[in-house]
Scaffold this motif. Structure first.
Motif, mmCIF file in Angstrom:
data_model
loop_
_atom_site.group_PDB
_atom_site.id
_atom_site.type_symbol
_atom_site.label_atom_id
_atom_site.label_comp_id
_atom_site.label_asym_id
_atom_site.label_seq_id
_atom_site.Cartn_x
_atom_site.Cartn_y
_atom_site.Cartn_z
ATOM 1 N N PRO A 1 35.629 25.416 -12.723
ATOM 2 C CA PRO A 1 36.199 26.707 -12.352
ATOM 3 C C PRO A 1 35.908 27.853 -13.316
ATOM 4 N N SER A 2 35.182 27.592 -14.429
ATOM 5 C CA SER A 2 34.867 28.700 -15.336
ATOM 6 C C SER A 2 34.035 29.758 -14.618
ATOM 7 N N ASP A 3 33.012 29.318 -13.887
ATOM 8 C CA ASP A 3 32.338 30.212 -12.953
ATOM 9 C C ASP A 3 33.254 30.379 -11.743
ATOM 10 N N ARG A 4 33.368 31.598 -11.269
ATOM 11 C CA ARG A 4 34.313 31.895 -10.198
ATOM 12 C C ARG A 4 33.648 31.750 -8.829
ATOM 13 N N LEU A 5 34.262 30.942 -7.979
ATOM 14 C CA LEU A 5 33.783 30.737 -6.618
ATOM 15 C C LEU A 5 34.863 31.219 -5.660
ATOM 16 N N ILE A 6 34.534 32.232 -4.850
ATOM 17 C CA ILE A 6 35.516 32.841 -3.944
ATOM 18 C C ILE A 6 35.079 32.600 -2.512
ATOM 19 N N TRP A 7 35.957 31.966 -1.734
ATOM 20 C CA TRP A 7 35.684 31.704 -0.316
ATOM 21 C C TRP A 7 36.317 32.799 0.533
ATOM 22 N N ASP A 8 35.580 33.271 1.514
ATOM 23 C CA ASP A 8 36.124 34.271 2.418
ATOM 24 C C ASP A 8 36.855 33.586 3.567
ATOM 25 N N VAL A 9 37.980 34.128 3.964
ATOM 26 C CA VAL A 9 38.846 33.603 5.032
ATOM 27 C C VAL A 9 39.467 32.266 4.640
ATOM 28 N N GLY A 10 38.645 31.271 4.358
ATOM 29 C CA GLY A 10 39.172 29.963 4.007
ATOM 30 C C GLY A 10 39.024 28.943 5.110
ATOM 31 N N HIS A 11 38.462 29.348 6.261
ATOM 32 C CA HIS A 11 38.230 28.385 7.340
ATOM 33 C C HIS A 11 37.279 27.283 6.908
ATOM 34 N N GLN A 12 36.469 27.528 5.876
ATOM 35 C CA GLN A 12 35.446 26.592 5.449
ATOM 36 C C GLN A 12 35.754 25.961 4.099
ATOM 37 N N GLY B 1 43.472 33.694 -3.297
ATOM 38 C CA GLY B 1 44.139 33.267 -2.081
ATOM 39 C C GLY B 1 43.655 34.087 -0.898
ATOM 40 N N VAL B 2 43.291 33.419 0.184
ATOM 41 C CA VAL B 2 42.728 34.129 1.334
ATOM 42 C C VAL B 2 43.333 33.609 2.630
ATOM 43 N N GLY B 3 43.249 34.431 3.637
ATOM 44 C CA GLY B 3 43.670 34.063 4.978
ATOM 45 C C GLY B 3 43.015 34.999 5.960
ATOM 46 N N HIS B 4 42.994 36.285 5.621
ATOM 47 C CA HIS B 4 42.289 37.272 6.417
ATOM 48 C C HIS B 4 40.852 37.377 5.932
ATOM 49 N N SER B 5 39.965 37.729 6.822
ATOM 50 C CA SER B 5 38.544 37.727 6.487
ATOM 51 C C SER B 5 38.136 38.941 5.668
ATOM 52 N N SER B 6 36.930 38.837 5.109
ATOM 53 C CA SER B 6 36.195 39.976 4.551
ATOM 54 C C SER B 6 36.724 40.452 3.207
ATOM 55 N N THR B 7 37.456 39.608 2.505
ATOM 56 C CA THR B 7 37.999 39.986 1.197
ATOM 57 C C THR B 7 37.171 39.462 0.033
ATOM 58 N N ALA B 8 36.276 38.503 0.272
ATOM 59 C CA ALA B 8 35.646 37.763 -0.827
ATOM 60 C C ALA B 8 34.779 38.646 -1.710
ATOM 61 N N ILE B 9 34.062 39.606 -1.119
ATOM 62 C CA ILE B 9 33.155 40.416 -1.938
ATOM 63 C C ILE B 9 33.960 41.369 -2.820
ATOM 64 N N SER B 10 35.001 41.983 -2.258
ATOM 65 C CA SER B 10 35.851 42.867 -3.065
ATOM 66 C C SER B 10 36.505 42.098 -4.208
ATOM 67 N N ALA B 11 37.070 40.923 -3.884
ATOM 68 C CA ALA B 11 37.729 40.131 -4.918
ATOM 69 C C ALA B 11 36.729 39.674 -5.969
ATOM 70 N N GLY B 12 35.558 39.223 -5.520
ATOM 71 C CA GLY B 12 34.541 38.781 -6.465
ATOM 72 C C GLY B 12 34.062 39.912 -7.351
ATOM 73 N N LEU B 13 33.892 41.089 -6.773
ATOM 74 C CA LEU B 13 33.485 42.237 -7.572
ATOM 75 C C LEU B 13 34.540 42.563 -8.618
ATOM 76 N N GLY B 14 35.804 42.501 -8.222
ATOM 77 C CA GLY B 14 36.876 42.740 -9.191
ATOM 78 C C GLY B 14 36.820 41.758 -10.340
ATOM 79 N N MET B 15 36.575 40.488 -10.025
ATOM 80 C CA MET B 15 36.469 39.478 -11.078
ATOM 81 C C MET B 15 35.246 39.722 -11.957
ATOM 82 N N ALA B 16 34.114 40.074 -11.335
ATOM 83 C CA ALA B 16 32.894 40.305 -12.090
ATOM 84 C C ALA B 16 33.052 41.471 -13.062
ATOM 85 N N LEU B 17 33.672 42.545 -12.603
ATOM 86 C CA LEU B 17 33.874 43.699 -13.475
ATOM 87 C C LEU B 17 34.886 43.392 -14.576
#
Length: 637
Positions: free
Chosen positions: A75-86, A124-140
């Motif tokens: 988990p040191s590298d951050r992996l963000i799933w969008d929606v979570g269906h997968q 934490g996800v449930g609604h779609s299309s959040t992964a890129i925003s969240a990942g960008l926040g983590m990256a910055l």
């Protein structure tokens, strides 16, 4: 390997069973990953068959999940799933294999990634299309902290249709962020993908080229003359470098076969050595490896436990979504001004029949709830009568548009709000617990809640005839089995009805003001009260959250000793609060008991279990009222 049946017994998966942490996966030889993926697919088939839940999307990302955890130091590298269906394969590889059969059940694993569940669930996800925003926040954030870890956001092509995803892509380039976006392209969301972006991705595939990386990690274009892409959306071929992602400033790589795990590992290892915003485009098949799911990807988006056993439930009562769908067809037959809009939820909202019968009047706008609401506003400006079919939890995303674009202009838009109240196994991300609160503060809107499926049909007709914004919110699942009148009838706006009275001659009186799904159980609780105590009990089906039937409340305030409000909605700012406000405004002082959902996010369980735990089944309502009534009578004495 292609499977045709869901195994009833746990499959033998010796290699997978040795992996309780991704570090153990990373100790394997790359040549063993195909075997890991096959065993993981077998296990997902078994576990999902035991628990029910999201299915096709999980089967489609088996190889991608293995490759991601193999290449990145999670988990040191951050992996963000969008929606979570997968996210089921991700949960298996991160120490939750033996609990996967508990997913979506009370006290079991959450249906989606949840930060409190595992350090590997970074967002934490449930609604779609959040992964890129969240990942960008983590990256910055990691850049600011001078932490060189990798950040990877996995997003589906269906989720990419939401404006939030494009906002994040744009901002990632603006900040030259070290962010890897994995575009998992399966030509699907829950339904088939639609719109210009889906056509663009199809054109990228049909060009017969891909952007590869050489041994030094430099990109080059490779031709694939024998490629055969089975997209529904055939587009003219274009150059591999000519795509939206490169145009806005991402380094683009792909498309790649998302089921070739060894190739994925090579690609990801090369891509992670580069800097800046990078996008890896992979093609996967939703339901991969299970023949029925590959053949019917919509049906097998999710399965119930009964799907695995071959048994099927045949409830007598129709689903509320089907009641909505039939009303939509019937209303459209009478009025050619009706247009129907859905944000990618045709099947879930019961619109399949309407879409087939009236294709020119049906608009699937993809996963774009904000756009759906304002699209309806624009239609209403031209004298048409749009109906927006949307889940309660998803309308939250279109709240600004509801206020500014529809209600402020008092436009004639009807909202069919599905999945209102608790939704059981999908958990807190999908609960429709706040729509009364966020809608009733908005001027011009009418809000209704039906007690049963027949009243739902008549309320939808009432909302449609109302010359302004109107909403009908109804629960998930089946109705009560009442007779549904074919004739469309309009209710009087703001008029409640008394549906039950017990011990009418008693001097002491309790009045239950019940909203929507809680009317029938309130009647059962009232009967218990009447049998347990010599008290008169009246149950009023309030029907309207806004406007309330003020006169009915005044009339009963003059003769009741206790008002009780009951709703399948948050107590705070809900329908009961609206009653309290009315009584204060009228300077009426009466003992009040507001029953509803507590001020907390409720973990997944069955709908029945959740209602029981919240005290919103008949027995719980009875106990709460009896406790308050006993205290009140003691104080009076």
């Amino acid at each position: 390997m292609l499977y045709t049946e869901i195994p009833a017994q746990r499959p033998v998966t010796p290699l997978l069973d040795e992996i309780n942490h991704p570090q153990q996966l990373r100790q394997l030889e790359q040549s063993q990953l195909t075997q890991v993926a096959d065993q993981l697919r077998q296990y997902i088939l078994y576990a999902a068959g035991q628990s029910g839940g999201h299915f096709g999307a999980n089967l489609g990302v088996i190889e991608l999940t293995v490759a991601l955890h193999y290449c990145f130091n999670t988990p040191s590298d951050r992996l963000i799933w969008d929606v979570g269906h997968q996210a089921y394969p991700h949960k298996v590889l991160t120490g939750r294999r033996d609990r996967l059969t508990s997913i979506r059940a009370k006290d079991g694993l959450a249906a989606f990634p949840a930060r409190e569940e595992s350090e590997f669930d970074t967002f934490g996800v449930g609604h779609s299309s959040t992964a890129i925003s969240a990942g960008l926040g983590m990256a910055l954030a990691r850049r600011y902290q001078k932490d060189p870890c990798q950040v990877v956001s996995v997003v589906g092509d269906g989720a990419m249709t939401a404006g939030m995803a494009f906002e994040a892509l744009n901002d990632a380039v603006a900040h030259d962020a070290d962010l890897i976006v994995i575009l998992n392209d399966n030509d699907m969301s829950i339904s088939c993908s639609t719109g210009g972006f889906a056509k663009h991705l199809a054109a990228i595939w049909e060009q017969g080229q891909s952007v590869q990386l050489d041994d030094q990690g430099q990109p080059f274009i490779q031709s694939h003359p024998d490629w055969c892409y089975n997209s529904r959306l055939h587009q003219p071929a274009t150059d591999a470098a000519d795509n939206l992602f490169k145009a806005i400033g991402f380094d683009y790589f792909g498309p790649f076969d998302g089921h070739d795990v060894e190739q994925l590992v090579n690609v990801l290892n090369a891509v992670k050595k580069r800097k800046g915003p990078r996008l890896v485009h992979v093609y996967t098949v939703k339901g991969k490896g299970f023949a029925p799911a590959e053949a019917d990807q919509i049906k097998y988006h999710a399965i119930g436990k009964s799907t695995a056993s071959g048994a099927s439930s045949q409830p007598n009562a129709p689903k509320y979504a089907d009641v909505f769908g039939q009303w939509l067809c019937d209303e459209a037959e009478q009025d050619n001004r009706l247009l129907a809009i859905t944000p990618a939820m045709c099947e879930g909202s019961g619109m399949v029949k309407f879409a087939a019968k009236y294709p020119e009047r049906y608009f699937d706008v993809a996963i774009a709830e904000q756009h759906a609401v304002t699209l309806a506003a624009g239609m209403a400006c031209e004298g048409l009568k749009p109906v927006v079919a949307i889940y309660s939890t998803f309308l939250q995303r279109g709240y600004d548009q509801l206020i500014h674009d529809v209600a402020l202009q008092n436009l004639d838009v009807t909202f069919g709000i599905d999945r209102a109240g608790l939704v059981g196994e999908d958990g807190p991300t999908h609960a429709g617990a706040y729509d009364y609160a966020y809608m009733r503060t908005v001027p011009n809107i009418v809000i209704m809640a039906p007690k049963d499926e027949n009243e739902c049909r008549q309320m939808l007709h009432t909302a449609y005839l109302h010359p302004g914004p109107a909403a009908v919110r109804y629960p998930r699942g089946n109705g009560l089995g009442v007779h549904i009148e074919s004739e469309l009838k309009s209710l009087e706006i703001g008029r409640a009805e008394v549906v039950a009275s017990f011990n009418t001659d008693a001097s002491a009186r309790i009045t239950i003001l019940a909203f929507g799904s809680r009317v029938s159980v309130a009647i059962a609780a009232a009967e218990q009260l009447a049998n347990a105590d010599s008290v008169a009990v009246d149950v009023i089906n309030m029907r309207f959250v806004k406007p309330l039937d003020a006169q009915m409340i005044r009339d009963y305030a003059a003769k009741t000793d206790l008002f009780v409000t009951v709703e399948e909605h948050a107590v705070m700012a809900g329908a009961g609060s609206a009653v309290n406000e009315l009584l204060v405004q009228e300077q009426i002082l009466k003992p009040m008991l507001n029953l509803g959902l507590p001020d907390e996010f409720l973990a997944q369980a069955t709908h029945h279990e959740m209602l029981h735990d919240c005290g919103l089944d008949a027995q719980g309502i009875y106990r709460s009222i009896m406790k308050t009534w006993t205290q009140l009578t003691v104080e009076i004495e």
